[in-house]
Each structure stands twice: as C-alpha cells, then as structure tokens.
Scaffold this motif. Structure first.
Motif, PDB file in Angstrom:
ATOM      1  N   ILE A  10      -7.713  -4.718  -1.486  1.00 36.31           N
ATOM      2  CA  ILE A  10      -7.463  -5.187  -0.119  1.00 36.31           C
ATOM      3  C   ILE A  10      -6.317  -6.204  -0.094  1.00 36.31           C
ATOM      4  O   ILE A  10      -5.661  -6.360   0.936  1.00 36.31           O
ATOM      5  CB  ILE A  10      -8.734  -5.747   0.548  1.00 36.31           C
ATOM      6  CG1 ILE A  10      -9.209  -7.039  -0.129  1.00 36.31           C
ATOM      7  CG2 ILE A  10      -9.851  -4.702   0.554  1.00 36.31           C
ATOM      8  CD1 ILE A  10     -10.348  -7.735   0.616  1.00 36.31           C
ATOM      9  N   ARG A  11      -6.085  -6.884  -1.209  1.00 35.72           N
ATOM     10  CA  ARG A  11      -4.896  -7.746  -1.290  1.00 35.72           C
ATOM     11  C   ARG A  11      -3.632  -6.895  -1.210  1.00 35.72           C
ATOM     12  O   ARG A  11      -2.668  -7.236  -0.515  1.00 35.72           O
ATOM     13  CB  ARG A  11      -4.903  -8.552  -2.591  1.00 35.72           C
ATOM     14  CG  ARG A  11      -3.734  -9.539  -2.723  1.00 35.72           C
ATOM     15  CD  ARG A  11      -3.578 -10.066  -4.134  1.00 35.72           C
ATOM     16  NE  ARG A  11      -3.111  -9.036  -5.051  1.00 35.72           N
ATOM     17  CZ  ARG A  11      -1.830  -8.645  -5.164  1.00 35.72           C
ATOM     18  NH1 ARG A  11      -0.900  -9.199  -4.399  1.00 35.72           N
ATOM     19  NH2 ARG A  11      -1.498  -7.705  -6.022  1.00 35.72           N
ATOM     20  N   GLN A  12      -3.653  -5.747  -1.895  1.00 39.18           N
ATOM     21  CA  GLN A  12      -2.487  -4.875  -1.907  1.00 39.18           C
ATOM     22  C   GLN A  12      -2.253  -4.214  -0.549  1.00 39.18           C
ATOM     23  O   GLN A  12      -1.108  -3.890  -0.201  1.00 39.18           O
ATOM     24  CB  GLN A  12      -2.640  -3.805  -2.987  1.00 39.18           C
ATOM     25  CG  GLN A  12      -2.607  -4.344  -4.413  1.00 39.18           C
ATOM     26  CD  GLN A  12      -2.795  -3.242  -5.451  1.00 39.18           C
ATOM     27  OE1 GLN A  12      -2.593  -2.060  -5.176  1.00 39.18           O
ATOM     28  NE2 GLN A  12      -3.192  -3.628  -6.656  1.00 39.18           N
ATOM     29  N   VAL A  13      -3.320  -3.987   0.219  1.00 37.78           N
ATOM     30  CA  VAL A  13      -3.152  -3.396   1.550  1.00 37.78           C
ATOM     31  C   VAL A  13      -2.241  -4.275   2.403  1.00 37.78           C
ATOM     32  O   VAL A  13      -1.351  -3.777   3.111  1.00 37.78           O
ATOM     33  CB  VAL A  13      -4.515  -3.189   2.243  1.00 37.78           C
ATOM     34  CG1 VAL A  13      -4.315  -2.793   3.712  1.00 37.78           C
ATOM     35  CG2 VAL A  13      -5.331  -2.118   1.538  1.00 37.78           C
ATOM     36  N   ALA A  14      -2.449  -5.579   2.343  1.00 39.86           N
ATOM     37  CA  ALA A  14      -1.599  -6.494   3.114  1.00 39.86           C
ATOM     38  C   ALA A  14      -0.150  -6.412   2.653  1.00 39.86           C
ATOM     39  O   ALA A  14       0.780  -6.532   3.461  1.00 39.86           O
ATOM     40  CB  ALA A  14      -2.116  -7.925   2.980  1.00 39.86           C
ATOM     41  N   LEU A  15       0.057  -6.195   1.367  1.00 45.09           N
ATOM     42  CA  LEU A  15       1.411  -6.066   0.838  1.00 45.09           C
ATOM     43  C   LEU A  15       2.076  -4.794   1.353  1.00 45.09           C
ATOM     44  O   LEU A  15       3.261  -4.786   1.710  1.00 45.09           O
ATOM     45  CB  LEU A  15       1.364  -6.054  -0.694  1.00 45.09           C
ATOM     46  CG  LEU A  15       2.695  -6.118  -1.447  1.00 45.09           C
ATOM     47  CD1 LEU A  15       3.394  -7.451  -1.197  1.00 45.09           C
ATOM     48  CD2 LEU A  15       2.464  -5.909  -2.940  1.00 45.09           C
ATOM     49  N   GLU A  16       1.300  -3.719   1.435  1.00 47.72           N
ATOM     50  CA  GLU A  16       1.844  -2.416   1.837  1.00 47.72           C
ATOM     51  C   GLU A  16       1.955  -2.277   3.361  1.00 47.72           C
ATOM     52  O   GLU A  16       2.905  -1.668   3.857  1.00 47.72           O
ATOM     53  CB  GLU A  16       0.965  -1.298   1.281  1.00 47.72           C
ATOM     54  CG  GLU A  16       0.982  -1.215  -0.248  1.00 47.72           C
ATOM     55  CD  GLU A  16       0.019  -0.173  -0.797  1.00 47.72           C
ATOM     56  OE1 GLU A  16      -0.086  -0.062  -2.020  1.00 47.72           O
ATOM     57  OE2 GLU A  16      -0.642   0.520   0.013  1.00 47.72           O
ATOM     58  N   LYS A  17       0.984  -2.793   4.082  1.00 54.66           N
ATOM     59  CA  LYS A  17       0.952  -2.615   5.534  1.00 54.66           C
ATOM     60  C   LYS A  17       1.520  -3.812   6.296  1.00 54.66           C
ATOM     61  O   LYS A  17       1.705  -3.725   7.511  1.00 54.66           O
ATOM     62  CB  LYS A  17      -0.492  -2.349   6.003  1.00 54.66           C
ATOM     63  CG  LYS A  17      -1.111  -1.088   5.410  1.00 54.66           C
ATOM     64  CD  LYS A  17      -0.345   0.161   5.821  1.00 54.66           C
ATOM     65  CE  LYS A  17      -1.003   1.424   5.287  1.00 54.66           C
ATOM     66  NZ  LYS A  17      -0.273   2.651   5.677  1.00 54.66           N
ATOM     67  N   GLY A  18       1.771  -4.894   5.583  1.00 56.02           N
ATOM     68  CA  GLY A  18       2.306  -6.093   6.237  1.00 56.02           C
ATOM     69  C   GLY A  18       1.206  -7.104   6.488  1.00 56.02           C
ATOM     70  O   GLY A  18       0.151  -6.756   7.038  1.00 56.02           O
ATOM     71  N   ARG A  19       1.437  -8.334   6.075  1.00 52.68           N
ATOM     72  CA  ARG A  19       0.411  -9.380   6.224  1.00 52.68           C
ATOM     73  C   ARG A  19       0.042  -9.587   7.689  1.00 52.68           C
ATOM     74  O   ARG A  19      -1.108  -9.921   8.017  1.00 52.68           O
ATOM     75  CB  ARG A  19       0.929 -10.693   5.614  1.00 52.68           C
ATOM     76  CG  ARG A  19      -0.094 -11.823   5.598  1.00 52.68           C
ATOM     77  CD  ARG A  19      -1.276 -11.488   4.700  1.00 52.68           C
ATOM     78  NE  ARG A  19      -2.231 -12.587   4.614  1.00 52.68           N
ATOM     79  CZ  ARG A  19      -3.227 -12.786   5.463  1.00 52.68           C
ATOM     80  NH1 ARG A  19      -3.407 -11.956   6.494  1.00 52.68           N
ATOM     81  NH2 ARG A  19      -4.062 -13.795   5.299  1.00 52.68           N
ATOM     82  N   ALA A  20       0.979  -9.360   8.595  1.00 55.97           N
ATOM     83  CA  ALA A  20       0.704  -9.545  10.018  1.00 55.97           C
ATOM     84  C   ALA A  20      -0.262  -8.502  10.557  1.00 55.97           C
ATOM     85  O   ALA A  20      -0.812  -8.661  11.653  1.00 55.97           O
ATOM     86  CB  ALA A  20       2.005  -9.507  10.818  1.00 55.97           C
TER      87      ALA A  20
END
Length: 531
Positions: free
Chosen positions: A158-168
């Motif tokens: 789930i940390r990587q999801v923010a990296l791939e989809k954008g932290r915003a």
C-alpha cells in the motif's frame, strides 16, 4: 482517477477497523460517490473456509461464491453493495498465485522475491478490485496489527500504491487504541504514539487517526496526538464505543470525517444524507421485546454467527421489536433440560455449522419447536436438522441421520451431492455462492418472498436425499423450494405449524438494514405473535 483509502490498525486487534471502514463507505456513498471496499488478510490460509469459527468468526460468502472474512459482511450491510472474489485476499492466496506463475514460467527466470513479486501481486489485486467495481473510491482494510511480521508485505504494497497512483490520490487512516487507566484516572496516548512511529518506519505516514476509546477524549489528548504523530488535530477522530454499531456513521459524520476526505480528494459533493439510514434504526425503548433462541455449538464466540445476529436485528427494526438472543449451547440440550431451556423463548433458530458435536441437542430442539408450534427457522444445517428430526419422530425412522454424522445409517435423509464424496479436499469444494431456486405457491415460504423465482447464497456440502421426498410430503413436511431443475431441495416447511421453515441456503448473507431479509422479517413477526 480512483481514490484509495487504506485503513490500518495498531496497538491491539479488534478495534473495529471493519466497522470504521464500513461506516466511512456508508458516508461517502451517501454523498453520491461510487464506493467499494476490500480486505487484505495476512494469514496464510488461502481463505477462511477451513478455519475454526472460534479463531476467525463466521465465514462470509459473496454472490460469486468466495469464502471471505466476516468484515465483508459489514461492508455489504453498511454500503448495500455486493462484493466479490476481488474484495478479499490473503497471504496464502497471494503466495499461491505467485508460485503458480513461477511454475508456469511467467517470471522469465527471475529470482522470485517478496519485493517486487509478492507486493506486485497484492497491488494487482487492489487495482483489480477497483477496476471491476469502477468505483470512485476504494476503501482497503489491512488486517492484523501494525508490527506483525505477516502484515509487512501488505504495508509495503500500500506504500507503493501511493508512489504509483500519486500521494494525493491516497489517504492512510490508522485505527488505534486510547486506553483509560483507572488507577490514575486518565487516558493514555503513548500506545498510539508508538503505533504511528512503527507505521512511519514502513514509510507510511497516516493522514487521519481514528482513536478507539471507551470514554470521550479531551482536547488536550487530541493536541498531544496531533503533535507527536504529525497529524492535524481535526484529523484525530474519536471513535467511542457505542451501544449500536449502526450509530457509528453518525458519530464519524459529526466529527467531519467525510468532509476531511472529500476536501483532501477535491470531491465536490453534497453533504451525506443519513436520514434514510436513521429511519431504519428505530428507538428500542418501549418496543416489544422478543426472545429468540439461537442454538449452536460456537455460542461462546458470537462472531461465529455475526450475519445471523445482524439479520435478526434488521428484522427487529422493521417489526418495531427489540430482539433478545438467548444463546444456547446445543450440547446442553437433553430430554431433561429442554423444557427449562426453551420455555421462555418465542422463536427457535438453528444456524449453519459442520460436524457432529451437539447435533442431538439440535434435533431435540427442532422436534420441540414443531410439536409446540414455536416459530422455527433452520438455516443450512438447521434445515438438515429439521429433516432428521422429522424422519425420526414422524416417519419413525429411528436411526435417520446425515451421512456427515453417521456413515452407517439405514436412512440417510441427508447425503452427499452426486458429484461429491468424502475423499474430496475440504477447501472450496462445497456448493458456494448464489443459485436460483423456485418457490411453491401457497406455502409459508411464498408468503415470505411473494415471488416464484429467487436467488440465494449457499455454503454446504450435503443435500436433502430426494428418495425421501414423497414420504416427507405425505406426512406434512412440504418441499416448498427447489432448484430450477427440481433436482435439489432448497426449502422445507411443516404445514401444521404457523411458521416452521428450513432452508438449505444462507439468507443472512443478503440481509441489509434497509432491506431486511423476508425470512427473518416473517420469523420475527410470528415470534411476536407467539408471546
């Protein structure tokens, strides 16, 4: 682009992450958003289907036949959305998929590792859940507690999801405990601080903190949490223990949780309208009270029958009745004790289950209900129990039984499905998920549904033996529901009683607070008449 909300937990398990996620889903859906939910479970079982209810609670079954975590039941009941096989994944299933791909040569000779292969598999499942639902918002709950070894791949994913989809496009919401120390008469935020620090070590920085507590949290504690956990004070949300879990959405709305999320995601939506939700939840003061005996072998852990409990409460709301469940261990029921145990109840419910322990007590209870015209609802095993009880006491087949309990019975009124035998693997080999069925007119079952064809969810391995169908009907036990091809018996009912129904399926999986299941509604209605 879809927005992702990840719900994690800290300090201890059982803080209500599932209810928090479900309540948030209700709030966002009430604002006009398309919302779905999923659960990431860190245990190595492929699914909870073979796990003891004492360890895991009930197994919830989706429309497509997936055996899932009980939190999916909360999601469906609160959000009124049918979930599916993409809505729950376990460590066991993740590794199963990765190993199958490795054997098939999908990794082109790479060394298969936790990162990236395991985490990629988790992310792929998260993205599939969103794509299949076409949701505006995916609420993803991570099972377990931050710091557990088995949870680490999920947290990394789930940390990587923010990296791939954008932290915003991602919000991390952490549910943690604020214990109250009686000796010093004060709440303590230190466990929460340590939990958030642990989450920081994984590269995840919570945006919202849900503080589970038994007493209100004062502003000083919120300020302390805000300072030490690096979370804005208005994003520290009190989650106080309430009398009813259906009140949680109101509590979270009053503190602006959905406003915080919509502002963060730049959603231009109206305020959540919970007036309809409120209208379903009637005040229980001055209501009629009705005692329902729930007879099983897992009664020490009520979560083993969670969907049944909630379905009874849904039916209570619509009948303006307060449901009091009398929990009865079926092993305590004997010829000597049954009168005392059941004399004060107005309805008897036997839910699903497996194994022979406590079966004889259930058979006595089903017979007692039929002979005393007490409203009876038998679910899955409860229908099979009613069949065995009838065969023994009315048809006089004294050794009548299910071959699950007695392989040598001369009257196997319940037997294996034609395609099965006892050598099959136990996991995932049952009749699972939604199947259509036909209801016979002018029956108690038809009076409940007011429809000829319906669809219900199943989870069972044994079936009513069609060889006994004529004998049953000739003596008053009506076959009121069958599969569309008439090959499988789906429901039975005793014609001489006001309400005596057994169903092979699990109606509790489809009951909603806004759409109480008609079987439970009518069961409670007749129980009220029996007072």
């Amino acid at each position: 682009m879809c927005k992702f909300i990840f719900v994690t937990g800290g300090v201890v398990s059982g803080l209500g992450k599932g209810i928090t996620a479900a309540s948030l889903g209700r709030l966002l859906k009430s604002r006009g958003l398309n919302v779905t939910a999923m659960k990431l479970d860190p245990y190595i079982n492929v699914d909870p289907g073979t796990m003891s209810p004492y360890q895991h609670g009930e197994v919830f079954v989706t429309e497509d036949g997936s055996e899932t975590d009980l939190d999916l039941g909360h999601y469906e009941r609160f959000m009124d959305e049918d979930l599916n096989q993409y809505s729950n994944i376990t460590t066991g299933k993740v590794y199963w998929n990765v190993l199958q791909k490795e054997r098939a040569g999908k990794y082109l000779g790479e060394t298969v590792q936790v990162i990236p292969h395991i985490t990629n598999e988790i992310k792929e499942h998260i993205y599939l859940a969103q794509q299949k639902s076409k949701a505006d918002v995916l609420i993803c709950e991570v099972g377990g507690t931050t710091g557990d070894i088995e949870s680490q791949p999920f947290l990394e994913a789930i940390r990587q999801v923010a990296l791939e989809k954008g932290r915003a496009n991602c919000i991390y919401m952490h549910v943690t405990l604020i214990p109250f120390i009686e000796g010093s008469n004060e709440p303590k935020s230190k466990p929460t601080q340590h939990s958030v620090k642990e989450l920081h070590s994984y590269g995840i920085f919570p945006d919202i903190l849900i503080a589970r507590c038994n007493r209100p949290i004062d502003e000083q504690i919120k300020e302390k949490i805000s300072l030490f956990c690096d979370i804005p004070k208005d994003c520290v949300i009190e989650n106080k223990t309430l009398d009813s879990l259906y009140d949680v959405p109101f509590m979270l709305q009053q503190q602006g949780l959905d406003d915080i999320i919509c502002k963060r995601f730049s959603f231009d939506t109206p305020q959540a309208d919970l007036s309809a939700w409120s209208s379903y939840i009637k005040e229980t003061e001055n209501m009629n009270h009705v005692n329902i005996a729930l007879i099983g072998k897992y009664v020490k852990l009520h979560d083993a029958y969670l969907s049944v409990i909630e379905s009874l409460h849904h039916a209570g709301f619509v009948n303006h009745a307060h449901i009091h469940i009398k929990w009865i261990d079926s092993e305590t029921i004997t010829n000597d004790s049954i009168q005392e145990l059941l004399s004060d109840v107005q309805g008897i419910l036997i839910p699903g289950g497996f194994g022979s322990r406590g079966v004889e007590g259930k058979i006595l209870a089903a017979t007692y209900a039929r002979e005393h015209n007490i409203p009876y609802l038998g679910i899955c095993l409860g229908m099979q129990i009613a069949s065995i009880a009838f065969a023994r006491s009315v048809l006089q087949y004294k050794d009548a039984n299910s071959i699950e309990f007695d392989q040598d019975t001369t009257h196997p009124v319940i037997h294996f499905m034609d395609t099965q035998n006892d050598d099959l693997q136990k996991g995932g080999t049952m009749r699972l998920g939604a199947y259509p069925m036909r209801i016979k007119k002018d029956t108690q079952l038809y009076a409940c549904y007011q429809e000829i064809e319906i669809s219900e969810r199943h989870r069972h391995r044994y079936e009513f033996n069609q060889a006994y169908r004529n004998a049953f009907e000739q003596h008053g036990m009506i076959i009121s529901g069958t599969s569309l091809d008439d090959e499988l018996v789906e429901a039975i009912e005793y014609s001489d009683n006001d309400f005596y129904i057994g169903v092979q399926y699990h109606p509790e999986f489809k009951s909603r607070i806004n759409r109480p299941h008609p079987l439970f509604v009518n069961f409670v209605r007749y129980a009220l008449k029996h007072k």
